[in-house]
Write an enzyme that holds these catalytic residues in place. Structure first.
Site, PDB file in Angstrom:
ATOM      1  N   GLY A 173      25.296  33.442  -8.225  1.00 53.19           N
ATOM      2  CA  GLY A 173      23.415  33.354  -8.236  1.00 53.19           C
ATOM      3  C   GLY A 173      23.199  33.740  -7.013  1.00 53.19           C
ATOM      4  N   VAL A 174      21.919  32.562  -6.435  1.00 52.15           N
ATOM      5  CA  VAL A 174      21.047  32.801  -5.430  1.00 52.15           C
ATOM      6  C   VAL A 174      21.871  32.490  -4.512  1.00 52.15           C
ATOM      7  CG1 VAL A 174      18.783  31.501  -4.407  1.00 52.15           C
ATOM      8  CG2 VAL A 174      18.920  32.350  -6.476  1.00 52.15           C
ATOM      9  N   ASP A 175      22.453  31.790  -4.418  1.00 53.41           N
ATOM     10  CA  ASP A 175      23.499  30.799  -3.070  1.00 53.41           C
ATOM     11  C   ASP A 175      24.386  31.721  -2.716  1.00 53.41           C
ATOM     12  OD1 ASP A 175      24.584  29.117  -1.462  1.00 53.41           O
ATOM     13  OD2 ASP A 175      25.854  27.912  -3.021  1.00 53.41           O
ATOM     14  N   GLY A 184      19.957  28.319 -12.883  1.00 52.61           N
ATOM     15  CA  GLY A 184      20.838  29.254 -13.027  1.00 52.61           C
ATOM     16  C   GLY A 184      22.828  28.399 -13.669  1.00 52.61           C
ATOM     17  N   TYR A 224      23.341  25.843 -13.632  1.00 49.96           N
ATOM     18  CA  TYR A 224      22.676  23.926 -13.531  1.00 49.96           C
ATOM     19  C   TYR A 224      22.317  23.425 -14.558  1.00 49.96           C
ATOM     20  CZ  TYR A 224      25.199  22.973  -8.944  1.00 49.96           C
ATOM     21  OH  TYR A 224      26.064  22.866  -8.289  1.00 49.96           O
TER      22      TYR A 224
END
Length: 173
Positions: free
Chosen positions: A31-33, A124, A126
């Site tokens: 995802g974003v990470d 996301g 989580y």
């Protein structure tokens, strides 16, 4: 202080800082990470590895934040925060999510960050419901930023559906 919702790729925003919805190890993920680590280049992973572990495998506990340079990103800094995993809302998730935003604002103040972009933390993998996360985020940011009128926040959503949810929450809260 201003709060706005934008539909954009967070890794392309030329701001003082962007926030990474990280995992506790700060070593990248999905995802974003993953997108932030990819766009920033390998120096970001090296900087994250240099952050001391609090307990084995944990450099940043849920609700806290850490800061690194942005390296190859247009943003000068990356503020890494670990949001809560959604367990139905009765396991302290709203308080932990609010603490993520407060921790990020505290670092923004400390590092004289004037323009910051936030993703939808915990929405996301989580599993935090976006409408509930948006309400917590916006209320917390308004409270945390009340004394810091020089900080501008962009709530960055990757798609129109998420942006619509966040804009509705911004209009409502």
């Amino acid at each position: 202080m201003s709060l706005s919702v934008v539909t954009a790729d967070l890794t392309r925003l030329a701001l003082d800082a962007i926030v990474n919805a990280a995992n506790p190890g700060l070593l990248g993920g999905g995802g974003v990470d993953g997108a932030i680590h990819h766009a920033a280049g390998p120096a970001l992973l090296d900087a994250c590895r240099a952050i001391p572990e609090i307990t084995p495998g944990v450099r940043c506990p849920t609700g806290e934040a850490r800061i690194t340079p942005g390296f190859a990103l247009p943003a000068r800094f990356v503020i890494h925060t670990v949001g809560p995993i959604w367990h139905g809302g009765n396991s302290g998730e709203p308080d932990l999510l609010a603490q993520c935003y407060r921790s990020c604002v505290a670092l923004a103040v400390e590092y004289d960050i004037r323009n910051i972009g936030f993703p939808a933390i915990s929405c996301g993998v989580y599993g935090y419901p976006p409408d509930q996360a948006a309400s917590v985020a916006i209320a917390t940011l308004r409270e945390a930023l009340a004394a810091h009128v020089a900080i501008n926040v962009q709530l960055c959503c990757y798609g129109e559906r998420m942006a619509s949810i966040w804009q509705q929450a911004l209009n409502r809260v």
